[in-house]
Design an enzyme around this catalytic site. Structure first.
Site, PDB file in Angstrom:
ATOM      1  N   ASP A  12       0.810  -1.228   0.000  1.00  0.00           N
ATOM      2  CA  ASP A  12       0.000   0.000   0.000  1.00  0.00           C
ATOM      3  C   ASP A  12       0.840   1.274   0.000  1.00  0.00           C
ATOM      4  O   ASP A  12       0.451   2.284   0.567  1.00  0.00           O
ATOM      5  CB  ASP A  12      -0.971   0.031   1.201  1.00  0.00           C
ATOM      6  CG  ASP A  12      -1.765  -1.245   1.302  1.00  0.00           C
ATOM      7  OD1 ASP A  12      -2.214  -1.735   0.253  1.00  0.00           O
ATOM      8  OD2 ASP A  12      -1.918  -1.777   2.420  1.00  0.00           O
ATOM      9  N   LYS A  15       2.176   2.136  -5.185  1.00  0.00           N
ATOM     10  CA  LYS A  15       2.943   1.689  -6.359  1.00  0.00           C
ATOM     11  C   LYS A  15       2.181   1.909  -7.663  1.00  0.00           C
ATOM     12  O   LYS A  15       2.761   2.227  -8.684  1.00  0.00           O
ATOM     13  CB  LYS A  15       3.288   0.193  -6.227  1.00  0.00           C
ATOM     14  CG  LYS A  15       4.215  -0.113  -5.067  1.00  0.00           C
ATOM     15  CD  LYS A  15       4.467  -1.596  -4.931  1.00  0.00           C
ATOM     16  CE  LYS A  15       3.284  -2.381  -4.404  1.00  0.00           C
ATOM     17  NZ  LYS A  15       2.864  -2.070  -3.038  1.00  0.00           N
ATOM     18  N   GLY A  39      -3.929  -4.277  -4.119  1.00  0.00           N
ATOM     19  CA  GLY A  39      -4.899  -3.200  -4.311  1.00  0.00           C
ATOM     20  C   GLY A  39      -4.183  -2.043  -4.961  1.00  0.00           C
ATOM     21  O   GLY A  39      -3.545  -1.260  -4.278  1.00  0.00           O
ATOM     22  N   HIS A  40      -4.232  -1.972  -6.289  1.00  0.00           N
ATOM     23  CA  HIS A  40      -3.519  -0.902  -6.987  1.00  0.00           C
ATOM     24  C   HIS A  40      -4.518   0.119  -7.514  1.00  0.00           C
ATOM     25  O   HIS A  40      -5.430  -0.224  -8.249  1.00  0.00           O
ATOM     26  CB  HIS A  40      -2.688  -1.490  -8.130  1.00  0.00           C
ATOM     27  CG  HIS A  40      -1.541  -2.318  -7.631  1.00  0.00           C
ATOM     28  ND1 HIS A  40      -0.713  -3.038  -8.446  1.00  0.00           N
ATOM     29  CD2 HIS A  40      -1.065  -2.516  -6.386  1.00  0.00           C
ATOM     30  CE1 HIS A  40       0.203  -3.654  -7.716  1.00  0.00           C
ATOM     31  NE2 HIS A  40       0.011  -3.354  -6.459  1.00  0.00           N
ATOM     32  N   GLN A 224       2.267  -5.845  -3.117  1.00  0.00           N
ATOM     33  CA  GLN A 224       2.602  -5.938  -1.686  1.00  0.00           C
ATOM     34  C   GLN A 224       3.937  -5.218  -1.400  1.00  0.00           C
ATOM     35  O   GLN A 224       4.308  -4.333  -2.148  1.00  0.00           O
ATOM     36  CB  GLN A 224       2.631  -7.401  -1.215  1.00  0.00           C
ATOM     37  CG  GLN A 224       1.247  -8.048  -1.162  1.00  0.00           C
ATOM     38  CD  GLN A 224       0.802  -8.657  -2.470  1.00  0.00           C
ATOM     39  OE1 GLN A 224       1.587  -9.281  -3.157  1.00  0.00           O
ATOM     40  NE2 GLN A 224      -0.450  -8.486  -2.831  1.00  0.00           N
ATOM     41  N   THR A 327     -10.019  -5.055   0.747  1.00  0.00           N
ATOM     42  CA  THR A 327     -10.909  -5.504   1.825  1.00  0.00           C
ATOM     43  C   THR A 327     -11.655  -4.351   2.514  1.00  0.00           C
ATOM     44  O   THR A 327     -12.567  -4.601   3.300  1.00  0.00           O
ATOM     45  CB  THR A 327     -10.094  -6.234   2.909  1.00  0.00           C
ATOM     46  OG1 THR A 327      -9.111  -5.316   3.402  1.00  0.00           O
ATOM     47  CG2 THR A 327      -9.401  -7.465   2.363  1.00  0.00           C
ATOM     48  N   ARG A 331      -6.403   0.851   7.775  1.00  0.00           N
ATOM     49  CA  ARG A 331      -4.993   0.476   7.951  1.00  0.00           C
ATOM     50  C   ARG A 331      -4.454   1.062   9.242  1.00  0.00           C
ATOM     51  O   ARG A 331      -4.821   2.178   9.620  1.00  0.00           O
ATOM     52  CB  ARG A 331      -4.165   0.988   6.772  1.00  0.00           C
ATOM     53  CG  ARG A 331      -4.615   0.363   5.478  1.00  0.00           C
ATOM     54  CD  ARG A 331      -3.791   0.872   4.286  1.00  0.00           C
ATOM     55  NE  ARG A 331      -4.326   0.314   3.059  1.00  0.00           N
ATOM     56  CZ  ARG A 331      -4.448   0.975   1.916  1.00  0.00           C
ATOM     57  NH1 ARG A 331      -4.054   2.231   1.825  1.00  0.00           N
ATOM     58  NH2 ARG A 331      -4.944   0.388   0.850  1.00  0.00           N
ATOM     59  N   VAL A 443       2.684  14.129  -4.367  1.00  0.00           N
ATOM     60  CA  VAL A 443       1.982  15.124  -3.536  1.00  0.00           C
ATOM     61  C   VAL A 443       0.471  15.016  -3.722  1.00  0.00           C
ATOM     62  O   VAL A 443      -0.271  15.952  -3.449  1.00  0.00           O
ATOM     63  CB  VAL A 443       2.487  16.561  -3.823  1.00  0.00           C
ATOM     64  CG1 VAL A 443       3.936  16.708  -3.391  1.00  0.00           C
ATOM     65  CG2 VAL A 443       2.326  16.929  -5.301  1.00  0.00           C
TER      66      VAL A 443
HETATM   67  P1  IMP Z   1      -2.521 -12.738   1.758  1.00  0.00           P
HETATM   68  O1  IMP Z   1      -1.585 -12.152   0.759  1.00  0.00           O
HETATM   69  O2  IMP Z   1      -3.966 -12.514   1.424  1.00  0.00           O
HETATM   70  O3  IMP Z   1      -2.215 -14.173   2.046  1.00  0.00           O
HETATM   71  O4  IMP Z   1      -2.302 -11.969   3.141  1.00  0.00           O
HETATM   72  C1  IMP Z   1      -1.112 -12.108   3.896  1.00  0.00           C
HETATM   73  C2  IMP Z   1      -0.709 -10.792   4.534  1.00  0.00           C
HETATM   74  O5  IMP Z   1      -0.326  -9.877   3.527  1.00  0.00           O
HETATM   75  C3  IMP Z   1      -1.822 -10.106   5.322  1.00  0.00           C
HETATM   76  O6  IMP Z   1      -1.241  -9.421   6.423  1.00  0.00           O
HETATM   77  C4  IMP Z   1      -2.393  -9.116   4.335  1.00  0.00           C
HETATM   78  O7  IMP Z   1      -3.019  -8.035   4.964  1.00  0.00           O
HETATM   79  C5  IMP Z   1      -1.112  -8.686   3.634  1.00  0.00           C
HETATM   80  N1  IMP Z   1      -1.368  -8.186   2.276  1.00  0.00           N
HETATM   81  C6  IMP Z   1      -1.655  -8.923   1.175  1.00  0.00           C
HETATM   82  N2  IMP Z   1      -1.799  -8.137   0.106  1.00  0.00           N
HETATM   83  C7  IMP Z   1      -1.580  -6.883   0.529  1.00  0.00           C
HETATM   84  C8  IMP Z   1      -1.545  -5.615  -0.139  1.00  0.00           C
HETATM   85  O8  IMP Z   1      -1.733  -5.485  -1.355  1.00  0.00           O
HETATM   86  N3  IMP Z   1      -1.254  -4.559   0.658  1.00  0.00           N
HETATM   87  C9  IMP Z   1      -0.990  -4.674   1.983  1.00  0.00           C
HETATM   88  N4  IMP Z   1      -1.002  -5.816   2.634  1.00  0.00           N
HETATM   89  C10 IMP Z   1      -1.292  -6.920   1.918  1.00  0.00           C
END
Ligand code: IMP
Length: 458
Positions: A12, A15, A39-40, A224, A327, A331, A443
């Site tokens: 997050d 990117k 989540g892009h 990620q 989701t 955060r 910014v």
């Molecule tokens: P999973 O990738 O769904 O298995 O989740 C594993 C961990 O990675 C959890 O803590 C999620 O919240 C975190 N996570 C997975 N995808 C993202 C993302 O795109 N951004 C931030 N955290 C992520």
């Protein structure tokens, strides 16, 4: 030439915006790991595109590739494609035949395991971990297998009874449609047909190398972030793939020399956020020792200072829109953490960094940066290898004077020198601590709200 974009924190970082920006000069944009857990967000004028699987370059009409290191939910793939088509775009998306497929039973197992754990990871529930488990366990089903009905049937007949046994005998739950072989075969061979009809599948490494040999620019889009990398992150509160630069090689089939001769750009958010469980040493938790889901954390009553922290966290969360794209979860928020950034810079070998969300911090009296940790009486300047140690770290901060709210659009068009002086001090401190040049400053979320100092794709 390749440019690899990497999240340097916990995901997050923003990117999508950088990929969109640098994507202008790219011919191909590739995702190399993860699946529809990403989540892009790409903002173009009044239009916002939220993508969880497709590479962000799709918004610019670039050829997009979902690499072999990804796990693909075909339902999401086609939903996102159809939604973009409905909005008037003409996406050109290829999928690696070697990429593994997420099946409904992976999602079911993701949920069941999370429920069953004392310390849940806080996954996105998209079946990511169970799909990578099957890949490593040599029982996965790949995109290429969807194209051959006989192979698909054979693989399902091998794996589904095992999954049924896990659901029923290990977890004592009932199986549903997600574990019905005929149902799965029908739906997934249908996806295979559509992939074939649309000519979407590729031999990823060969395809990308031939584009590079033809002189095309390839942008690799990490999803990620470094601290949730399965190897370099805070295990077990991690995702199940490698967002770091090594993943760009294994997840595409391009060699390390190809990736290493290019640029590797770390994306930094001007503060820290985390969705899901695990330590966040610089957290503005408002509650002493409160790291949800992390063993050893015990909530203490709020003090005045704690209340101020909570207010600050809420302010930053709301200003920065810090709610999960996939989701919708709020955060957790904290100050920028340099040990995390040093760890990420080394693990991926950044050639440049982009620091964003500088506008979000505007208006605060002061802004803090975590510069080092104290771990059991010793000062350290990077992330320790175990999550328990990381959870025990206390943070040494450096305090910066805040910067005012300004007209960020004007700043973005005037350039770096138009940034408030205190913001420049902050940025230059980060740049010098990481010994890595600043390539851009964000910014605002829009395409035109980034000050570009260096664009590696032009
Ligand atoms: P999973 O990738 O769904 O298995 O989740 C594993 C961990 O990675 C959890 O803590 C999620 O919240 C975190 N996570 C997975 N995808 C993202 C993302 O795109 N951004 C931030 N955290 C992520």
């Amino acid at each position: 030439m390749t440019v690899t974009i990497i999240g340097s924190q916990l995901g997050d970082e923003g990117k999508g915006g950088t990929v969109d920006l640098y994507g202008e000069g790219a011919d191909v944009v590739v995702r190399y790991q993860g699946g529809d857990n990403a989540g892009h967000t790409v903002v173009v004028g009044d239009e916002t595109y939220e993508l969880s699987l497709l590479p962000s370059g799709v918004v610019r009409g670039k050829t997009c590739v979902i690499g072999n290191g990804c796990v693909v939910n075909p339902e999401t793939l086609f939903d996102e494609l159809d939604a973009l088509r409905e909005r008037g775009l003409d996406p050109d998306v290829r999928v690696a035949e070697r990429a593994h497929v997420i099946f409904p039973y992976h999602r079911r197992l993701d949920g069941i395991e999370e429920e069953d754990k004392d310390e849940e990871v806080g996954t996105t529930g998209r079946g990511i971990g169970p799909t990578y488990e099957d890949k490593a366990g040599r029982r996965g089903i790949r995109v290429g297998d969807l194209l051959d009905e006989e192979v698909l049937r054979t693989r399902l007949e091998y794996v589904v009874p095992q999954k049924r046994a896990v659901v029923e005998d290990v977890f004592g739950k009932e199986c549903g449609e997600e574990l019905d072989i005929d149902e799965l075969f029908e739906t997934y061979s249908g996806y295979g047909e559509r992939l074939a009809e649309e000519g979407m599948t590729v031999n990823c490494g060969d395809y990308l190398q031939s584009r590079i040999d033809d002189g095309d620019e390839v942008l690799l889009e990490g999803a990620q972030g470094t601290l949730i990398d399965i190897d370099h992150g805070n295990y077990p509160f991690v995702t199940s793939s490698n967002p770091t630069a090594g993943g760009a090689c294994t997840g595409t089939g391009l060699g390390p020399t190809e990736i290493g001769q290019g640029e590797i750009v770390g994306i930094v958010k001007g503060y820290a956020t985390r969705v899901g469980s695990g330590p966040l040493p610089t957290e503005l938790a408002g509650v002493e020792g409160d790291t949800p889901g992390y063993e050893g954390s015990e909530a203490q009553p709020l003090s005045d200072a704690g209340e101020r922290e909570e207010e600050l966290a809420t302010y930053i969360r709301d200003e920065g829109g810090e709610y999960g794209t996939v989701t919708g979860r709020p955060r957790r928020v904290g100050w920028l953490d340099l040990p995390v950034l040093r760890h990420a810079t080394r693990a991926s070998g950044f050639t440049g960094v982009v620091v964003g969300h500088i506008d979000v911090l505007a208006g605060l009296d002061e802004v803090q940066v975590g510069v080092s940790y104290d771990l059991d009486g010793t000062e350290i300047d990077t992330v320790p290898p175990t999550t328990e140690e990381w959870g025990r770290c206390s943070v040494n901060y450096r305090t910066f004077d805040g910067w005012p709210e300004v007209d960020w659009d004007a700043v973005a068009s005037e350039g770096y020198d138009a940034l408030p002086e205190n913001a420049r001090d902050y940025l230059e401190f980060v740049e010098s601590e990481l010994e890595t040049p600043l390539y851009a400053v964000g910014v605002g979320p829009g395409r035109d709200q980034t000050i570009v100092l260096e664009n590696p794709t032009t």
